[in-house]
Design an enzyme around this catalytic site. Structure first.
Site, PDB file in Angstrom:
ATOM      1  CG  HIS A 145       6.674   1.954   2.878  1.00  0.00           C
ATOM      2  ND1 HIS A 145       5.477   2.283   3.395  1.00  0.00           N
ATOM      3  CD2 HIS A 145       6.919   0.823   3.001  1.00  0.00           C
ATOM      4  CE1 HIS A 145       5.025   1.241   4.164  1.00  0.00           C
ATOM      5  NE2 HIS A 145       5.728   0.247   3.913  1.00  0.00           N
TER       6      HIS A 145
ATOM      7  CG  ASP B 171       2.903   4.626   1.292  1.00  0.00           C
ATOM      8  OD1 ASP B 171       3.983   4.095   1.362  1.00  0.00           O
ATOM      9  OD2 ASP B 171       2.078   3.720   1.046  1.00  0.00           O
TER      10      ASP B 171
ATOM     11  CD  GLU C 222       4.935  -1.525   0.602  1.00  0.00           C
ATOM     12  OE1 GLU C 222       4.951  -2.622   0.430  1.00  0.00           O
ATOM     13  OE2 GLU C 222       4.080  -1.222   1.433  1.00  0.00           O
TER      14      GLU C 222
ATOM     15  CG  HIS D 206      -1.483  -4.054   6.869  1.00  0.00           C
ATOM     16  ND1 HIS D 206      -1.549  -4.339   5.384  1.00  0.00           N
ATOM     17  CD2 HIS D 206      -0.343  -3.295   6.698  1.00  0.00           C
ATOM     18  CE1 HIS D 206      -0.429  -4.134   4.750  1.00  0.00           C
ATOM     19  NE2 HIS D 206       0.472  -3.434   5.673  1.00  0.00           N
TER      20      HIS D 206
END
Length: 462
Positions: free
Chosen positions: A93, A95, A160, A424
């Site tokens: 992904h 994104d 995602e 993250h």
């Protein structure tokens, strides 16, 4: 020249690394955050760049997949080189997560920057999760000059991280996603330099529990001691979710011993940022606590804040719980067990209002087929040692959708991230050595998998 030996493949990939690094920097510089409130322009820009890079790498029929209320996905195919050759689906992904508090970053999150003290490392939001893996797929295709020894279907998703309708789309269009094996590259190695196959993903469920005991707050001196305190009721209920060791105490949630590899306690403490002298929760191996057993986390609490608290009995309190459960446990069953546990309680005689929320299934990959054998050999070739098995407590919702669309396909989960890459979190980084290893592993995998089919191995078409 098409690389036919491990030595030729490694040499070819080494020659590609400068270009792959440059394309990774281009892609990571785009702030492609597909969350509400963020501009859609960068998401479109990242989509277009990925499509351009895939076309240049020899992928035919590159197209844009638009579904309602989600960012576009990139889809493309390379036909099998000959009848009987297997088809491999590649997933990633483009994104990324929002950058969060930019004051915590050592450099601007969308300016890919070399990391001080780490050889050949780059820092940026999304550079590991998942743009390095997108580039790894690209590198494998370049290594074969756009003509790998297997058919290719490639899917690069655009939303995602936030979640999207694409999670459940593949079973509605099974012909598009039909394949013999799929490589889901949205994770990576347990630690840098340790080749790792992820074989399980824990499922997830959300539950909200709330308590209302009074019409409004009442003076704690005049009413405290008899008036039921909603926050105390809630805290007493939450305390029943774990036993004295910190293990989940909800009956029926599946827990098994973990037989694969895991972190050392020192590694885990460093990764989690556990304060010195603070014990870890639970008993048993770390793998059992993190992957093959349940976890209940209080992720949100509505109660008066300390800074502005009044001397009053609290009339209302609410908590949001996140449940992670065994990869093979049904999500509805797992959530229902937690809901029933809470509804059965009457802390100080007060009933609770319990509301189930979203659920997501776990996943456990089969490990006995030809694609799995090829992947093990490929990872060993790329990193020089036999791969380890791990699971993850995180979820990749699309995996189940892809598995339903191609039920006979083997699912392989590996990639260019590592557990220390800060995905993250602030200062996310990727090691170019991990990117190189992943490109080599993907190249070796398609070579070994194609050879298994050509030799009449036990692979069967999806």
């Amino acid at each position: 020249m098409t690389p036919k030996t491990p030595e030729q493949l490694a040499s070819t990939v080494d020659g590609l690394m400068d270009g792959l690094r440059a394309d990774l920097v281009r892609l990571a510089a785009i702030p492609s955050v597909a969350f509400p409130g963020f501009p859609s322009g960068p998401v479109e820009e990242a989509h277009d760049l990925v499509a351009e890079l895939l076309r240049d790498a020899g992928v035919s029929g590159v197209e844009r997949l638009d579904l309602p209320d989600t960012a576009p996905a990139v889809y493309g195919e390379i036909p099998p080189p000959h009848p009987g050759a297997p088809t491999v689906l590649l997933y990633g992904h483009y994104d990324v997560q929002p950058p969060g508090d930019e004051a915590l970053w050592l450099s601007p999150p969308f300016e890919p920057t070399p990391v001080d003290g780490e050889e050949e490392a780059l820092r940026a939001r999304g550079i590991a999760d998942d743009k390095a893996n997108v580039i790894a797929h690209l590198g494998m295709l370049r290594a074969y000059g756009g003509r790998p020894p297997v058919g290719i279907k490639i899917v690069i998703e655009g939303q995602e991280e936030y979640g999207s309708a694409f999670d459940t789309y593949p079973p509605t269009d099974p012909a598009r996603f039909a394949c013999d094996a799929m490589v889901v590259a949205d994770l990576g190695n347990l630690r840098p330099g340790t080749p790792t196959l992820t074989t399980g993903l824990r499922g997830a469920a959300e539950v909200v529990v709330e308590v209302r005991t009074l019409d409004e707050p009442r003076h704690s001196g005049e009413f405290g001691g008899a008036a039921p305190d909603a926050l105390l009721v809630l805290l007493k209920a939450l305390a029943t979710l774990h036993d004295v060791h910190g293990d989940v105490a909800v009956e029926g949630l599946r827990r098994e011993e973990w037989s694969g590899t895991s972190y050392t306690e020192e590694e885990f403490r460093a990764l989690a940022g556990v304060r010195s002298g603070t014990p870890l929760m639970g008993s048993g191996s770390l793998g059992e606590r993190l992957w093959s057993g349940p976890a209940v986390t209080v992720v949100g609490l509505d109660a008066p804040g300390v800074a502005h608290a009044a001397s009053a009995v609290v009339p209302y309190a609410r908590a949001k719980l996140n449940l992670r459960f065994h990869p093979r446990q049904d999500p509805g069953e797992a959530q229902a067990l937690l809901v029933e546990h809470l509804r059965s309680l009457r802390p100080f005689g007060v009933p609770l209002t319990v509301t189930p929320g979203d659920t997501g299934p776990g996943f456990e990959a089969a490990t006995g087929g030809p694609a799995h054998r090829a992947a093990r050999a490929a990872l060993a070739e790329a990193w020089g040692e036999q791969p380890s098995y791990v699971a993850t407590g995180g979820s990749i919702p699309l995996v189940n959708g892809l598995a339903q669309a191609a039920p006979g396909a083997e699912v392989l989960l590996f990639g260019a991230q590592d557990s220390m890459c800060n995905l993250h979190a602030p200062n996310e980084r990727v090691l170019l050595s991990e990117l190189r290893g992943t490109v080599v592993a993907l190249g070796a995998f398609v070579r070994e998998y194609a050879a298994d089919f050509a030799a009449g191995g036990d692979g069967t078409r999806a």
